[in-house]
Motif scaffolding. Structure first.
Motif, PDB file in Angstrom:
ATOM      1  N   LYS C  88       0.759  -1.304  -0.082  1.00 16.27           N
ATOM      2  CA  LYS C  88       0.114   0.139   0.004  1.00 16.27           C
ATOM      3  C   LYS C  88       0.707   1.285   0.042  1.00 16.27           C
ATOM      4  CE  LYS C  88      -3.933  -2.086   0.779  1.00 16.27           C
ATOM      5  NZ  LYS C  88      -4.911  -2.265  -0.398  1.00 16.27           N
ATOM      6  N   ASN C  89       1.609   1.284   1.004  1.00 16.51           N
ATOM      7  CA  ASN C  89       2.615   2.563   1.121  1.00 16.51           C
ATOM      8  C   ASN C  89       3.655   2.550   0.166  1.00 16.51           C
ATOM      9  OD1 ASN C  89       3.369   4.845   2.392  1.00 16.51           O
ATOM     10  ND2 ASN C  89       3.985   4.137   4.254  1.00 16.51           N
ATOM     11  N   VAL C  90       3.568   2.535  -0.969  1.00 17.24           N
ATOM     12  CA  VAL C  90       4.575   2.298  -2.099  1.00 17.24           C
ATOM     13  C   VAL C  90       4.941   3.650  -2.615  1.00 17.24           C
ATOM     14  CG1 VAL C  90       5.171   1.447  -4.407  1.00 17.24           C
ATOM     15  CG2 VAL C  90       3.818   0.162  -2.547  1.00 17.24           C
ATOM     16  N   LYS C  91       6.293   4.206  -2.014  1.00 19.94           N
ATOM     17  CA  LYS C  91       6.730   5.507  -2.589  1.00 19.94           C
ATOM     18  C   LYS C  91       7.967   5.278  -3.423  1.00 19.94           C
ATOM     19  CE  LYS C  91       5.809   8.325   1.524  1.00 19.94           C
ATOM     20  NZ  LYS C  91       6.491   9.050   2.580  1.00 19.94           N
ATOM     21  N   SER C  92       7.796   5.008  -4.744  1.00 16.65           N
ATOM     22  CA  SER C  92       8.629   4.435  -5.517  1.00 16.65           C
ATOM     23  C   SER C  92       9.667   5.339  -5.997  1.00 16.65           C
ATOM     24  CB  SER C  92       8.057   4.024  -6.973  1.00 16.65           C
ATOM     25  OG  SER C  92       7.493   2.720  -6.669  1.00 16.65           O
ATOM     26  N   ALA C  93       9.049   6.807  -5.800  1.00 21.01           N
ATOM     27  CA  ALA C  93      10.000   7.850  -6.183  1.00 21.01           C
ATOM     28  C   ALA C  93      11.264   8.033  -5.259  1.00 21.01           C
ATOM     29  CB  ALA C  93       9.165   9.159  -5.691  1.00 21.01           C
ATOM     30  N   ASP C  94      11.038   7.453  -3.976  1.00 23.09           N
ATOM     31  CA  ASP C  94      12.269   7.197  -3.225  1.00 23.09           C
ATOM     32  C   ASP C  94      13.369   6.752  -3.532  1.00 23.09           C
ATOM     33  OD1 ASP C  94      10.605   8.532  -1.301  1.00 23.09           O
ATOM     34  OD2 ASP C  94      10.534   6.872   0.365  1.00 23.09           O
ATOM     35  N   TYR C  95      13.081   5.731  -4.600  1.00 22.09           N
ATOM     36  CA  TYR C  95      13.986   4.920  -5.014  1.00 22.09           C
ATOM     37  C   TYR C  95      14.701   5.069  -6.541  1.00 22.09           C
ATOM     38  CZ  TYR C  95      12.836   2.227  -0.701  1.00 22.09           C
ATOM     39  OH  TYR C  95      12.541   2.102   0.496  1.00 22.09           O
ATOM     40  N   ASN C  96      14.156   6.337  -6.982  1.00 19.83           N
ATOM     41  CA  ASN C  96      14.575   6.409  -8.418  1.00 19.83           C
ATOM     42  C   ASN C  96      15.912   6.551  -8.584  1.00 19.83           C
ATOM     43  OD1 ASN C  96      12.703   6.068 -10.341  1.00 19.83           O
ATOM     44  ND2 ASN C  96      11.954   8.010 -10.506  1.00 19.83           N
ATOM     45  N   ASN C  97      16.658   7.148  -7.492  1.00 22.86           N
ATOM     46  CA  ASN C  97      18.042   7.129  -7.737  1.00 22.86           C
ATOM     47  C   ASN C  97      18.938   5.617  -7.603  1.00 22.86           C
ATOM     48  OD1 ASN C  97      17.538   6.878  -4.963  1.00 22.86           O
ATOM     49  ND2 ASN C  97      19.540   7.524  -4.300  1.00 22.86           N
ATOM     50  N   LEU C  98      18.110   4.739  -7.279  1.00 24.69           N
ATOM     51  CA  LEU C  98      18.578   3.422  -7.105  1.00 24.69           C
ATOM     52  C   LEU C  98      18.866   2.658  -8.728  1.00 24.69           C
ATOM     53  CD1 LEU C  98      16.912   1.866  -4.214  1.00 24.69           C
ATOM     54  CD2 LEU C  98      18.950   3.406  -4.125  1.00 24.69           C
ATOM     55  N   LYS C  99      18.188   3.420  -9.452  1.00 24.89           N
ATOM     56  CA  LYS C  99      17.947   2.672 -10.870  1.00 24.89           C
ATOM     57  C   LYS C  99      19.809   2.889 -11.535  1.00 24.89           C
ATOM     58  CE  LYS C  99      15.738   3.675 -15.223  1.00 24.89           C
ATOM     59  NZ  LYS C  99      14.594   4.584 -15.672  1.00 24.89           N
ATOM     60  N   ASN C 100      20.162   4.087 -11.081  1.00 20.27           N
ATOM     61  CA  ASN C 100      21.542   4.358 -11.660  1.00 20.27           C
ATOM     62  C   ASN C 100      22.728   4.098 -10.909  1.00 20.27           C
ATOM     63  OD1 ASN C 100      20.223   5.127 -13.839  1.00 20.27           O
ATOM     64  ND2 ASN C 100      19.726   7.250 -12.859  1.00 20.27           N
ATOM     65  N   THR C 101      22.739   3.844  -9.395  1.00 24.03           N
ATOM     66  CA  THR C 101      23.978   3.406  -8.655  1.00 24.03           C
ATOM     67  C   THR C 101      23.480   2.298  -7.763  1.00 24.03           C
ATOM     68  OG1 THR C 101      23.667   6.028  -8.277  1.00 24.03           O
ATOM     69  CG2 THR C 101      25.340   4.957  -7.095  1.00 24.03           C
ATOM     70  N   TYR C 102      24.663   1.527  -7.527  1.00 25.14           N
ATOM     71  CA  TYR C 102      24.658   0.342  -6.830  1.00 25.14           C
ATOM     72  C   TYR C 102      24.723   0.899  -5.316  1.00 25.14           C
ATOM     73  CZ  TYR C 102      25.219  -1.288 -11.280  1.00 25.14           C
ATOM     74  OH  TYR C 102      25.197  -1.596 -12.858  1.00 25.14           O
ATOM     75  N   ARG C 103      23.803   0.444  -4.636  1.00 26.01           N
ATOM     76  CA  ARG C 103      24.307   0.596  -3.002  1.00 26.01           C
ATOM     77  C   ARG C 103      25.203  -0.142  -2.227  1.00 26.01           C
ATOM     78  NH1 ARG C 103      18.221  -0.165  -1.154  1.00 26.01           N
ATOM     79  NH2 ARG C 103      18.719  -1.834  -2.710  1.00 26.01           N
ATOM     80  N   PRO C 104      26.298   0.203  -1.640  1.00 29.98           N
ATOM     81  CA  PRO C 104      27.070  -0.678  -1.110  1.00 29.98           C
ATOM     82  C   PRO C 104      26.357  -1.567  -0.106  1.00 29.98           C
ATOM     83  CG  PRO C 104      27.673   1.569  -0.883  1.00 29.98           C
ATOM     84  CD  PRO C 104      26.534   1.566  -1.441  1.00 29.98           C
ATOM     85  N   GLY C 105      26.964  -2.860  -0.305  1.00 32.45           N
ATOM     86  CA  GLY C 105      26.385  -3.827   1.013  1.00 32.45           C
ATOM     87  C   GLY C 105      25.013  -4.418   0.655  1.00 32.45           C
ATOM     88  N   HIS C 106      24.616  -4.082  -0.592  1.00 32.22           N
ATOM     89  CA  HIS C 106      23.349  -4.434  -1.105  1.00 32.22           C
ATOM     90  C   HIS C 106      23.346  -5.491  -2.203  1.00 32.22           C
ATOM     91  CE1 HIS C 106      19.605  -2.458   1.057  1.00 32.22           C
ATOM     92  NE2 HIS C 106      20.579  -1.456   1.302  1.00 32.22           N
ATOM     93  N   ALA C 107      22.227  -5.931  -2.716  1.00 30.69           N
ATOM     94  CA  ALA C 107      22.321  -6.803  -3.817  1.00 30.69           C
ATOM     95  C   ALA C 107      21.865  -6.236  -5.291  1.00 30.69           C
ATOM     96  CB  ALA C 107      21.143  -7.904  -3.505  1.00 30.69           C
ATOM     97  N   ASP C 108      22.094  -4.985  -5.384  1.00 28.22           N
ATOM     98  CA  ASP C 108      21.769  -4.201  -6.409  1.00 28.22           C
ATOM     99  C   ASP C 108      22.674  -4.819  -7.629  1.00 28.22           C
ATOM    100  OD1 ASP C 108      20.069  -2.601  -4.712  1.00 28.22           O
ATOM    101  OD2 ASP C 108      21.528  -1.176  -4.840  1.00 28.22           O
ATOM    102  N   LEU C 109      24.241  -4.844  -7.315  1.00 26.60           N
ATOM    103  CA  LEU C 109      24.922  -4.939  -8.263  1.00 26.60           C
ATOM    104  C   LEU C 109      24.838  -6.642  -8.610  1.00 26.60           C
ATOM    105  CD1 LEU C 109      27.343  -4.408 -10.108  1.00 26.60           C
ATOM    106  CD2 LEU C 109      28.861  -4.366  -8.194  1.00 26.60           C
TER     107      LEU C 109
END
Lengths: 359, 359, 359, 359
Positions: C88-109
């Motif tokens: 319900k409480n989805v704020k995708s905008a918060d994460y738009n920067n994740l599209k382009n950058t890999y967060r350290p310690g996360h599984a993005d990469l």
């Protein structure tokens, strides 16, 4: 990818080639405390051997089973049971020509295409000898069903119902093991055997029909919607080399039956038990056994190894003629019966254990 | 025990009941990067709907698919794909009598015996509506085969080859979707439909025969000795509710065939390709596909829900008469075709991925 | 390849992404006749929600469970249970920067490398929200253990034993749910919470240690040699996102222990029951539970989402600085506890059913 | 229930008891065309043998491997590979007292409780000899990784990092096989060995720490969310008899680390490759390998068989003293290393094949 294991709770893993050192099976999931000796298994292995030179291959293998693990002081321990049969009567020379030519109706070409590296000696893993491992496992499955579940009345009976044009017309259970073709109708048996003899003389082979009947099958076996009892039995049976079709109860006859003819109407019999008027379904509804006899029909193809000349292709891609020498069965049907019974026993035990887990 | 998953690498898990809130499927193992929209799936779901009131149930379900996960910006992500169809046209009242009486030929009694607690509304999980989930999964399987493997020429074609006494006598592929019974022979189709109309008037139903033909099937599919392609297909097909038999190529005819007749002899055709003279094996040798067309025969029983009066038993164990009202199919064969195609597609894709792992 | 199912007899399949439409789970193999309402599941889901803004994310999700199948008139039917929670409480905008950058310690990469097509919204499937599905399944597992097996005294208790430098020094069970960090030592709890507050102020996060204690665990669980109880528990626990280590009983302390210190010597207690003097093994010998308490230690890493500036790389391969905004947990430990308990419950139930199959 | 198979695509099934006829393994799913001789396997089996009488048991087993199937003309055929080692140096008399008394720290009692029928000779299936089968399979896994995937630079290196109070302080790879304890720091090795000698004199044993380092591990391995690479490795490792804990990278140290300390920040190195500044995660993020070295820490308990007198209970339920005679290891750590390497190799190969299926 792996494909040599069958069963989820009573798990059977087989290995070995026709002309390799040995054939074997590992059973994982056999409950502990089951009385088990090599003799119990040997009996079934002996049933798998050729009964007659007319019908079957003259290759003579002692097929002596040895238990290597999982049994201690005459009883199973719950640990994996490893069994082995060493190949003795190996005449690889017989098969040297198989290296260069693909036998029609055999798996030579598809194995070559898929694996590139093929053990061509006697068909390798695609040989009927592979079923030695199935019979060893089936013997144990039968034993566990009896001892663990107390289904002493349950009986898995395989018999030949047709060979070429000759059909079995009656079911006299005690006749089955009395004739070389394992037919419950002794008159039909004679005609079948005579017909096979003719085929052998012609350098040919013939197919047949087998029925596996499971008397006093427990109810409740089968896990919808994919692991239905009939679905798992179909896979079990179809995984046997020479099988080309499997059906239950009325089988392919349902194609021209009406609902009012095919439906198994219910009646009440003694002890308030519910039974069907007919058993067209072969004892399975919605994938679950009803407690009535299971009736499984199996179409067995004629053995492809025939001495009659055939057209084929060699590994160079050239068309050649081929006449297969060696030691072959003119009709594989009677020897397939213990194998099919074994696969049915394994499947039923596996489902008994699955049922027990949630019961 | 679990029994609602199918496939090892392309794994399909289905859930839902006929008159529950919804039906659905989770696909685990779908490769990433496959273009996927709900439309692709809807097309197949629509093929599963009744085409004609003569033949099929008048229950009208929109069967609108919704993808809940695993697809991002129009492409699969490699994560599980969850799909759902909500049940809309639910008239549970129709089925209230099912609470107390076991319908002949249905799974009512076996479910009751096994699970004790049974959702009797419209057959619950044992209903034909369960196949909605299979068709959704099948649609994706077909898409993946095309895009990932580039098997654009591979085609899974299901058609009706017999209904009651009426057989299809020719194969004109484009006719199949032109008639309500999905028969490739339009003259036979007319006779079949007329025959079914008669059955409906009589309050009865009729069985039929289906062939699934896989054109341009890749070679090398199948993992001996238990996960043979034909063994897995047999399980896939036999797990569909109304199926009572499955066979390959010449099927049950092998029973009276000689080796010299049944063996698929080889010839060399253009481009040095090897082909068989006939294709009696139905494209599978030793459990491995040869690259020729797969030929699968399926025996479909008459739907057990008929308005004609039948003998049965109620939950109190008393014999009673029963006439099943409600909205039923007089011949389920044409609607079973997309389901059978789906199961074949899922099985083939699963084996394509297995092959890819070791290739 | 599939990787979203866990368990052999009680089989749990999860699906869904952090910012997708919904998250869900299908349970296949739940025995029939278990009383089940959405309330039972909601209680556990609510335990998983953030208890405190100091420690946890301010993202507010109602996480309202809906059962879609497998339950009829308040009881399970043995059919697959499908459950869903809509995001319900989805704020995708918060994460738009994740599209382009890999967060350290996360599984993005790693997701990007493996799947190429990645749902970058809030971590997609790699998000901690995925554990919603595990908790739903765990709630049912706990219920089945109680009702089916009558293990009413069995209790799975998770608690925090360390956060940063602060260790729990006593075990007062009733304190656990009384404080925000789920520590059984209320004094230690205060220090832990204060320490976490400090971390949040610094824009940082902190790891911690969890113990799962299973009181009155039945004996005989575990299937050597690969499906040992500790092996399956290790997999279950290690599959939770933030976990970096798992050990049993004395755990990594055995490294410097002598056999004479570590061995669990036996004594006889009341009713001729055998007990160990210590329980250094954590209740498991040779992979089989002994009937003593299971003791499982879990190392939980600090949440990688911190607002402190870090060095990373963008999708163009350029080094950039990154400060992660959004709604994050400063210490995930207390919220991981219901998840770990769920995985333990699922594993134990699965093994109880395995045991039942052969018992 | 079955528990003696590991792996989904490279499937390993083991069997055999310490004092039974033989030990063996069946590998199902090994790709065809891999060059394979018994020598390749013997090398690893020999590494598993005792290196020193100080540290290890004086039981001398030739452990001569024999390949029974699946290899033809020096290459694998894609068929199951069956391997066997016969037990030779069996002194069952040594273990006759085990029949009546449960050894502390061993699986005697739990096996008795679960299976009732127990092969007490030398621990039966719960003996460390069971790992012979794992090492045979691991040898093949290593070979396939090299030949099939061309990962010639990939290297699985196990070494002892701690024994009792003595820690390894440097990593000199070539030292590992030069000392009896398999430590990469030769000075530490000396202290460790001296310490173990002391333990033996005291009739005691000692635990230790092992690191498995996988150099040049391929990226993309691991199937979220349950079959994560670390989850499957944890299960693989924890299934080895003497292991009490497993962790990755910084392991249990994360408990007191901050996010800013533990997070693996990224940098760009030569050839635009992305690397982490540290490798605290041990090469796995979100359950998927990143291409960096895998770092696995394993806590190994002191062998429970000690000659020092201990308190225990006999099968009559009476408290007794026990001093275990026979041939035992004072520190199992160096012999566990080839076993742990094997389990890692099997897991990695299994995941390589899974990856290949969808790649």
């Amino acid at each position: 990818m792996p494909g040599n294991s069958f069963g989820k709770l009573f798990k059977v893993t087989t290995w070995g080639e026709s002309h390799g050192k040995a054939l074997g099976v590992v059973i994982d999931g056999c409950p502990s405390g089951i009385k088990l000796t090599e003799k119990v298994i040997q009996v079934e292995l002996d049933r798998r051997k050729p009964k007659s030179k007319t019908i079957s291959t003259p290759r003579k293998e002692p097929d002596k089973v040895e238990i290597l693990s999982g049994v201690f002081e005459g009883k199973t321990t719950g640990m994996p049971i490893s069994m082995i049969v060493f190949n003795k009567n190996v005449k690889s020379a017989d098969y040297n020509n198989l290296k260069n030519t693909y036998r029609p109706g055999h798996a030579d070409l598809t194995y070559e295409m898929k694996y590139l590296n093929r053990d061509y000696r006697g068909g390798g893993r695609a040989s009927g000898r592979e079923t030695v491992a199935r019979v060893m496992a089936g013997a144990i499955a039968k034993k566990v069903i009896k001892q663990l579940f107390g289904y002493k009345k349950m009986k898995i009976i395989g018999h030949t119902t047709q060979v070429g044009p000759h059909k079995s017309k009656k079911f006299v259970e005690k006749e089955i093991e009395n004739n070389e073709i394992r037919c419950a109708d002794k008159d039909a048996a004679k005609k079948m055997i005579e017909y096979i003899r003719k085929m052998r003389v012609e350098g040919d082979s013939i197919g047949g029909l087998v029925e596996i009947r499971v008397k006093n099958c427990p109810y409740g076996l089968g896990e919808p919607v994919f692991d239905k009892l009939d679905a798992d039995l179909a896979k079990a049976i179809m995984s046997i080399g020479a099988v080309k079709g499997v059906s239950f109860g009325a089988g392919f006859n349902v194609v021209s039956m009406k609902g009012s003819e095919n439906n198994d109407q219910y009646k009440v019999v003694k002890n308030k038990q519910i039974e069907t008027v007919a058993n067209n379904a072969g004892g399975i509804y919605g994938g679950i056994s009803s407690g009535e006899d299971l009736l499984i029909n199996i179409a067995v193809k004629p053995t492809p190894s025939i001495s009659k000349k055939q057209k084929t292709v060699d590994i160079g891609g050239k068309e050649v003629g081929m006449s297969i020498k060696g030691r072959h069965d003119a009709c594989i049907v009677p020897r397939l019966i213990p194998v099919a019974e074994s696969m049915v026993a394994i499947t039923i035990l596996d489902h008994l254990l699955r049922l027990k887990a949630i019961d």
